[in-house]
Design an enzyme around this catalytic site. Structure first.
Site, PDB file in Angstrom:
ATOM      1  N   GLY A  19       7.571  -1.546   8.867  1.00 42.79           N
ATOM      2  CA  GLY A  19       7.666  -0.114   9.149  1.00 42.79           C
ATOM      3  C   GLY A  19       7.989   0.177  10.601  1.00 42.79           C
ATOM      4  N   GLY A  34       5.527  -2.415   4.071  1.00 40.75           N
ATOM      5  CA  GLY A  34       5.923  -1.192   4.773  1.00 40.75           C
ATOM      6  C   GLY A  34       5.146  -1.070   6.066  1.00 40.75           C
ATOM      7  N   GLY A  35       5.033   0.153   6.570  1.00 40.57           N
ATOM      8  CA  GLY A  35       4.313   0.390   7.816  1.00 40.57           C
ATOM      9  C   GLY A  35       2.916   0.931   7.575  1.00 40.57           C
ATOM     10  N   ASP A  36       2.345   1.547   8.609  1.00 42.18           N
ATOM     11  CA  ASP A  36       0.985   2.086   8.514  1.00 42.18           C
ATOM     12  C   ASP A  36       0.874   3.182   7.461  1.00 42.18           C
ATOM     13  OD1 ASP A  36       0.149   0.356  10.467  1.00 42.18           O
ATOM     14  OD2 ASP A  36       0.325   1.794  12.104  1.00 42.18           O
ATOM     15  N   ASN A  66       7.808  -0.175   0.038  1.00 43.88           N
ATOM     16  CA  ASN A  66       8.408   1.086   0.480  1.00 43.88           C
ATOM     17  C   ASN A  66       9.828   0.783   0.960  1.00 43.88           C
ATOM     18  OD1 ASN A  66       9.189   3.470   1.632  1.00 43.88           O
ATOM     19  ND2 ASN A  66       7.581   3.548   3.176  1.00 43.88           N
ATOM     20  N   THR A 126       8.485   1.731  -4.585  1.00 45.92           N
ATOM     21  CA  THR A 126       8.116   3.152  -4.635  1.00 45.92           C
ATOM     22  C   THR A 126       9.354   4.038  -4.518  1.00 45.92           C
ATOM     23  OG1 THR A 126       7.667   3.199  -2.253  1.00 45.92           O
ATOM     24  CG2 THR A 126       5.817   2.727  -3.707  1.00 45.92           C
ATOM     25  N   ARG A 161      12.795  12.547  12.827  1.00 49.50           N
ATOM     26  CA  ARG A 161      12.791  11.267  12.117  1.00 49.50           C
ATOM     27  C   ARG A 161      14.159  10.595  12.118  1.00 49.50           C
ATOM     28  NH1 ARG A 161       7.941  10.350   9.579  1.00 49.50           N
ATOM     29  NH2 ARG A 161       8.814   8.522   8.570  1.00 49.50           N
TER      30      ARG A 161
END
Length: 501
Positions: free
Chosen positions: A197, A153-155, A96, A128, A262
């Site tokens: 992430g 990436g993150g969760d 990601n 991605t 964000r």
């Protein structure tokens, strides 16, 4: 015989690679190697354990005068590595590039890819380009050619890969995910998480640290950690899976507010958390749940989940025996407990949900693979009492030792908000929704909002009535759980290779 520069004991399982080493003139003319006419050498790359569960790649070089003997050593060690059948040879990697601080691609290329190359792991890399790219791609690729799937990436990225992999397995097996009582097919393809992430809770709770190199090394040595997964349904319609947190009220409101900010980066969680704490909203509803009678542990005990956890193993066996005896058909006849009330927070956790700010997590004794979730109910209380509860997540005090906090270990549960129960007319519903919006715009008031939002592993889920079921060890990670005592770099267990080296 081989000569080495230091005492070094390395178990076979923690050797990363063995390579022939070319010695340059400068090396050959230093120290004791000067006496050798033409020394031959090989280098062993291995896992070096440091404090706080951090792993690093280290190496040691061995010299000898006999070229044939040197080659024999290299061949013998490579054959030992070939015998490690749990190690992946081919991986599918999803990166990601937008998550966290947009460092995913750089982290993979600079820190992870060289280690995979050193360990002779071949990779197919997909960067991605949009939401659900990885999930959709997993329904199309020839998944059987891979030994594992890695997400960088993150969760959120992990959740996407998990949904794609579990969904693909059920589709290939003809399982209807919309049926909440359907026994799901276990995923034997392991998932590796390279943390990059804003939040890396799942990585932290299963490895003990959010560090890309450490996670890459767990993948290389072929670690395997089973993981419970919970499914969420509404009116016989599948909504989502989750593995860490499903939170209604406080954590749902934080997420909903933070999604609008964000642009602030990871700081948005602090801002939204403070704002949500001040708003002090509570929600009315009904929780009904089935206690997890099969599990050997309890949310209030001191037995945390660690590498090779005996509670997870025993609970899995017990659950299998129970299902054999009664069968899934009679599951509805089992005991259900019902709790009605006004709640500041309803949290269901499949793991401790530990993170750097909360080293114990939301439920310190929650287990990764025992087929149960810890259901934490925080009833309406004063702001001061709620603050006392939140502060206990950062220290060693028992966070469940409050009269307004209940915790239950469950294998399934249902929640219905009061608004859904009342089933009022559309006009009234619209009025309540508008009233709720007014409250959100004035966060210091204490009035009751009709419905909250679910925080499902860091993603919002709008449904006021849900059914949740825990699926024991539905998937596997390239991890080993948190080790009991992460010892210093020199402490290694003995194995056959130790005596060779």
């Amino acid at each position: 015989s081989c000569v080495y520069t230091e005492n070094c004991f390395i178990p076979t399982s923690e050797i990363i690679a063995v390579e022939e080493t070319e010695l340059n003139k400068k090396q050959r003319n230093t120290g004791k190697w000067q006496k050798m006419a033409k020394p031959h050498a090989f280098t062993v790359y291995y896992v070096k354990k440091a404090r706080n569960h951090r792993w690093r790649c280290s190496d040691v070089t061995f010299w000898c005068v006999d070229e044939h003997l040197c080659n024999q050593w290299i061949q013998a060690l490579k054959e030992l590595l070939e015998m490690q059948k749990s190690r992946p040879k081919q991986l599918l990697v999803y990166i990601n590039p937008y998550g966290g601080k947009r460092q995913g691609k750089r982290i993979y290329e600079q820190k992870v890819a060289p280690l995979f190359s050193l360990a002779s792991i071949s990779t197919d890399v997909v960067v991605t380009e949009h939401a659900n790219h990885a999930k959709d791609n997993l329904f199309e690729v020839n998944i059987n050619k891979y030994d594992g799937v890695v997400c960088v990436g993150g969760d959120g990225m992990f959740s996407e890969v998990m949904h794609g992999l579990i969904g693909r397995m059920q589709k290939d097996s003809g399982i209807d995910q919309n049926n909440p009582k359907a026994p799901l097919v276990q995923c034997n393809i392991r998932i590796g998480i390279i943390p990059a992430g804003s939040t890396d809770c799942i990585c932290y709770s299963t490895v003990g640290i959010s560090d890309p190199v450490t996670s890459a090394l767990h993948i290389i040595v072929g670690d395997c950690q089973p993981l419970d997964v919970s499914s969420i349904h509404h009116n016989n319609t599948f909504l989502k899976y989750y593995v860490s947190l499903l939170g209604y009220g406080f954590y749902g409101d934080i997420l909903k507010d933070s999604e609008k900010k964000r642009w602030m980066g990871p700081m948005r969680y602090d801002y939204s958390g403070f704002k949500t704490f001040l708003s002090h909203h509570y929600y009315e509803g009904t929780i009904s749940f089935q206690p997890a009678k099969h599990t050997r542990g309890s949310p209030r005990d001191k037995d945390g989940c660690r590498t090779g956890c005996y509670i997870c193993k025993r609970s899995e066996q017990q659950l299998a025996e129970q299902q054999k005896e009664s069968g899934l058909k009679h599951e509805e006849d089992e005991e259900w407990k019902v709790i009605k009330g006004k709640f500041l927070a309803i949290n269901a956790v499949n793991m401790s949900c530990a993170c750097p700010r909360s080293p114990k997590g939301l439920s310190p004794a929650a287990h990764l693979a025992d087929g149960s979730a810890d259901l934490i109910l925080v009833r309406k209380c004063s702001r001061f009492d709620f603050l006392r509860y939140l502060v206990r997540h950062t220290n060693q005090d028992d966070q469940f030792d409050f009269s307004f906090v209940d915790v239950h270990r469950v294998k399934s549960f249902q929640f219905t908000s009061k608004l859904s129960e009342d089933n009022e007319s559309n006009v009234t519903d619209i009025g309540k929704k508008r009233f709720g919006q007014f409250c959100r715009d004035h966060p210091v008031c204490c009035c009751n909002i009709a419905n909250s939002t679910w925080n499902c592993d860091g993603e919002t889920l709008d449904s006021s009535a849900i059914e949740v079921r825990v699926h024991c060890q539905l998937m596997k990670l390239f991890a080993r759980g948190i080790e009991e005592n992460c010892k210093d770099e020199a402490a290694y267990s003995q194995s056959s290779v130790e005596q060779l080296l």
